[in-house]
Design a protein around this motif. Sequence first.
Motif, PDB file in Angstrom:
ATOM      1  N   ASN A 203       2.968   3.834  -3.307  1.00  9.33           N
ATOM      2  CA  ASN A 203       3.268   2.439  -3.512  1.00  9.33           C
ATOM      3  C   ASN A 203       2.860   2.106  -5.310  1.00  9.33           C
ATOM      4  O   ASN A 203       1.754   2.668  -5.585  1.00  9.33           O
ATOM      5  CB  ASN A 203       2.325   1.447  -2.708  1.00  9.33           C
ATOM      6  CG  ASN A 203       2.102  -0.066  -3.229  1.00  9.33           C
ATOM      7  OD1 ASN A 203       3.102  -0.407  -3.089  1.00  9.33           O
ATOM      8  ND2 ASN A 203       0.994  -0.430  -3.731  1.00  9.33           N
ATOM      9  N   HIS A 232       7.587   2.347  -2.051  1.00  9.47           N
ATOM     10  CA  HIS A 232       7.096   1.030  -1.942  1.00  9.47           C
ATOM     11  C   HIS A 232       6.569   0.511  -3.032  1.00  9.47           C
ATOM     12  O   HIS A 232       6.219   0.957  -3.763  1.00  9.47           O
ATOM     13  CB  HIS A 232       5.775   1.411  -0.599  1.00  9.47           C
ATOM     14  CG  HIS A 232       5.421   0.187   0.054  1.00  9.47           C
ATOM     15  ND1 HIS A 232       4.497  -0.585  -0.566  1.00  9.47           N
ATOM     16  CD2 HIS A 232       5.411   0.023   1.153  1.00  9.47           C
ATOM     17  CE1 HIS A 232       4.042  -1.564   0.044  1.00  9.47           C
ATOM     18  NE2 HIS A 232       4.419  -1.347   1.262  1.00  9.47           N
ATOM     19  N   ALA A 284       9.935  -2.508   0.669  1.00 13.39           N
ATOM     20  CA  ALA A 284       9.669  -0.794   0.955  1.00 13.39           C
ATOM     21  C   ALA A 284      11.126  -0.447   1.184  1.00 13.39           C
ATOM     22  O   ALA A 284      11.956  -1.275   1.960  1.00 13.39           O
ATOM     23  CB  ALA A 284       8.691  -0.574   2.186  1.00 13.39           C
ATOM     24  N   GLU A 289       7.455   1.603   5.195  1.00  9.95           N
ATOM     25  CA  GLU A 289       6.412   0.551   5.324  1.00  9.95           C
ATOM     26  C   GLU A 289       5.123   1.012   5.284  1.00  9.95           C
ATOM     27  O   GLU A 289       4.613   2.188   6.092  1.00  9.95           O
ATOM     28  CB  GLU A 289       6.777  -0.307   6.437  1.00  9.95           C
ATOM     29  CG  GLU A 289       8.096  -1.095   6.383  1.00  9.95           C
ATOM     30  CD  GLU A 289       9.522  -0.538   6.741  1.00  9.95           C
ATOM     31  OE1 GLU A 289      10.326  -0.655   6.672  1.00  9.95           O
ATOM     32  OE2 GLU A 289       9.125   0.889   7.175  1.00  9.95           O
TER      33      GLU A 289
END
Length: 427
Positions: A203, A232, A284, A289
């Motif tokens: 992320n 993400h 995402a 996710e």
Amino acid sequence: MPLRETGPVSTPVGIHVRRAACDATDAHDVSHYLRPGTLCLPALPPLALYVHFPWCVRKCPYCDFNSHEPPGGSAAVPEARYLQALRADLEAALPLVWGRPIISVFIGGGTPSLLSARGLDELLSFVRALLPLQPDCEITLEANPGAFEAEKFAAYRASGVNRLSIGVQSLQADRLAALGRIHDPAQARAAIDVARRHFDNFNCDLMYALPGQTLDAAQREVEELLALAGPHLSLYQLTIEPNTVFAKYPPQLPDEDTAAAIHDWIEARMARAGYRHYEVSAYARPGFESRHNLNYWTFGDYLGIGPGAHSKISFPQRILRQTRLRQPASYLEQAEAGRFVAESVEVARVDLGFEFMLNALRLADGFAPQLFCDRTGLPLSQIRVGLEQAEARGLIERSPYRIAPTELGRRFLSDLQALFLPGGGTG
């Protein structure tokens, strides 16, 4: 009410929830929590582990997280002593979660990437020794581009970290300086490159509506990040939080119309890029996710260890919340006596509807009505008034199979959540 990717959601400003202190003399006295209570949960929810690392090289002026600059600089972090305290904290908490599998681990802060490769390996080793991790357990480490070393992150991956969360925040030098970040754009790009080489899943955090930022400038930053980033992204608006440097010396932020235009453009652009806006500030690609954060939003359980960490632990007839001692020095000092918990409270039955909705309404897809019953032990009629008022105002859509916020409900999320406070709606 966007957040960077980290621990559980806090209560919106101005919303207050009653807490009932537990009358157990020992916060880990499981026999107390197994006594007859006011709930009847059909099954215990999934359980995650949150590990807090409280130190940063420098405290950012917008940050209201429990993070601290070590008095002697980042080289003075008492890593060995801290790991010993974390292990003792986890051992003391085991009776509360004995035998329950862990679906995810999130190591947040602070700047956990200040941990040495050896220290991170020791941490994950005792976590595995003390808790049954699911075979596909998601293990996330928060990382700051200013404390990012390629060799160390390869070692992190070898130790079992399978997901990174990188605090990029901006790719422009002047914006990073205004935010008090210790890294520059080149370091941010290099950190993303290292992540791409060692991790399939990572992320990146990016802030928007920054001091002096225009719609065009925000668009350029997002476009550059999309060209670099992974599966993400957490994109969230800078907000001024109480008890921060920015609260005392507020910068000049873009007006509401500009911030709204940036938000709307981001939402449309991310959809075109193949990212699903599944939570307030989270986007995402399908299948990427954050499992850890989804567990928060679906009112799952989590055990938090480390200074200021929060826990939510369910038992068949009650739900317990705990908060660890907040200050690192106090936490380390009290660890030697086996004391870690600052507050231990049982969530009152009357507050459970709000607590569930506070989290679940962050999800774009909402939730199945049965999930409310499973996670709270209450009938859906407990929140009937709030649901009716929210639907009448166009803030939610509901069917026998799904309750979800509308676009209007997502825009005015705090107002929507407040309808589910005890006495928040009128019948």
